[in-house]
Design a protein around this motif. Structure first.
Motif, PDB file in Angstrom:
ATOM      1  N   THR A   7       0.836  -1.277  -0.067  1.00 22.21           N
ATOM      2  CA  THR A   7       0.304   0.142  -0.335  1.00 22.21           C
ATOM      3  C   THR A   7       0.822   1.728  -0.014  1.00 22.21           C
ATOM      4  N   ALA A   8       1.877   1.422   0.393  1.00 21.38           N
ATOM      5  CA  ALA A   8       3.050   2.847   0.600  1.00 21.38           C
ATOM      6  C   ALA A   8       3.488   2.635  -0.470  1.00 21.38           C
ATOM      7  N   SER A   9       3.349   1.340  -1.948  1.00 21.84           N
ATOM      8  CA  SER A   9       3.933   2.065  -2.658  1.00 21.84           C
ATOM      9  C   SER A   9       5.647   2.009  -3.106  1.00 21.84           C
ATOM     10  N   GLY A  10       6.399   1.855  -2.101  1.00 17.64           N
ATOM     11  CA  GLY A  10       8.023   2.057  -1.574  1.00 17.64           C
ATOM     12  C   GLY A  10       8.018   3.025  -0.858  1.00 17.64           C
ATOM     13  N   ALA A  11       6.975   3.720   0.120  1.00 15.70           N
ATOM     14  CA  ALA A  11       7.738   4.633   1.072  1.00 15.70           C
ATOM     15  C   ALA A  11       8.112   4.245   1.758  1.00 15.70           C
ATOM     16  N   LEU A  12       7.632   3.005   1.961  1.00 16.01           N
ATOM     17  CA  LEU A  12       8.459   2.188   3.277  1.00 16.01           C
ATOM     18  C   LEU A  12       9.956   2.545   3.340  1.00 16.01           C
TER      19      LEU A  12
END
Length: 259
Positions: free
Chosen positions: A155-160
């Motif tokens: 869900t974070a689409s890479g932001a994690l």
């Protein structure tokens, strides 16, 4: 001399954390993790098609992939996980001490605090917004909050991989530490008298912490008491409300518009 029970519990917790691993899945989440030098990578399971699509990231990471049959993908994922033929076993990221990150970390002096937000999809969306608007960290309690999981990462689409997600022992204590560091803490509450814009204006140029609670119960009483102000996002209609991830995005945008 026998160790006190609290020392034994603390040591047991450290051992458990050291042994913990996370399975990330989906092409986007796996690609960003492969390209993150700070991420400890253990196993990569991919189908031939996914291996082709991730070829550059696999080469950059140096990990040797295990090729899987698309019909019998063996990664230990939930049955409804949309893995797109890619799963990566990793160690959770270590972002260090939250107070150091909030004091001097990259980005604006702006943080998000989540009070018992347990849905990984909501937390993932908050991380994505926090990255877009340049927040230094997203902070949540270690218990009763969404842990670092594949669903959250997707869900974070890479932001994690780029946005610090820092879980603390006691949220109220962390809030008091931030206040001592000069942060103004604004708790979002639909029944508050002050609007979000008014609260931000009162904060002036001080560092800002946006505090959001779980949908339904909202902020806990102790969390509310620890905020400097409670604020609301004005609604154009008589009914309806934003979910926590949408409210975070609105609040983050408003916070970045300070002159």
């Amino acid at each position: 001399m026998k160790k006190p029970a609290w020392v034994i519990d603390k040591e047991r917790g450290k051992r458990a954390a050291a042994a913990e691993t996370v399975w990330l899945f989906g092409l986007h989440a796996v690609r960003d993790a492969l390209l993150n030098p700070a991420r400890e990578k253990l196993r990569l399971l991919v189908t031939l098609n996914a291996a082709d699509r991730l070829a550059d990231a696999i080469a950059a990471s140096g990990i040797v992939p295990e090729i899987e049959d698309a019909r019998r993908f063996s990664a230990p994922l939930a049955a409804d996980s949309v893995h797109q033929g890619a799963a990566l076993e990793v160690k959770p990221l270590d972002w260090g001490h939250f107070d150091e990150r909030c004091a001097t970390g990259p980005g604006a002096p702006l943080v998000v605090l989540l009070d018992r937000v347990t849905d990984p999809h909501n937390v993932g969306a908050v991380l994505r917004s926090a990255e877009v608007f340049g927040a230094r960290a997203v902070i949540a309690p270690a218990r009763h909050s969404a842990p670092e999981t594949g669903a959250l990462a997707k869900t974070a689409s890479g932001a994690l991989e780029r946005q610090p997600y820092m879980r603390v022992v006691n949220l109220s204590d962390a809030m008091q530490t931030l206040r001592a560091m000069g942060y103004t803490l604004l708790g979002l509450d639909g029944d508050a008298t002050l609007t979000l814009a008014e609260g931000i204006a009162q904060a002036g140029n001080r560092p800002l912490g946006l505090v959001l609670g779980a949908e339904g119960p909202g902020l806990r009483e102790k969390t509310r008491e620890t905020c400097d102000h409670l604020v609301r996002i004005p609604a154009g209609g008589a009914f309806g409300s934003l979910n926590v991830s949408n409210a975070a995005a609105v609040a983050l945008y408003a916070a970045t518009q300070r002159g």
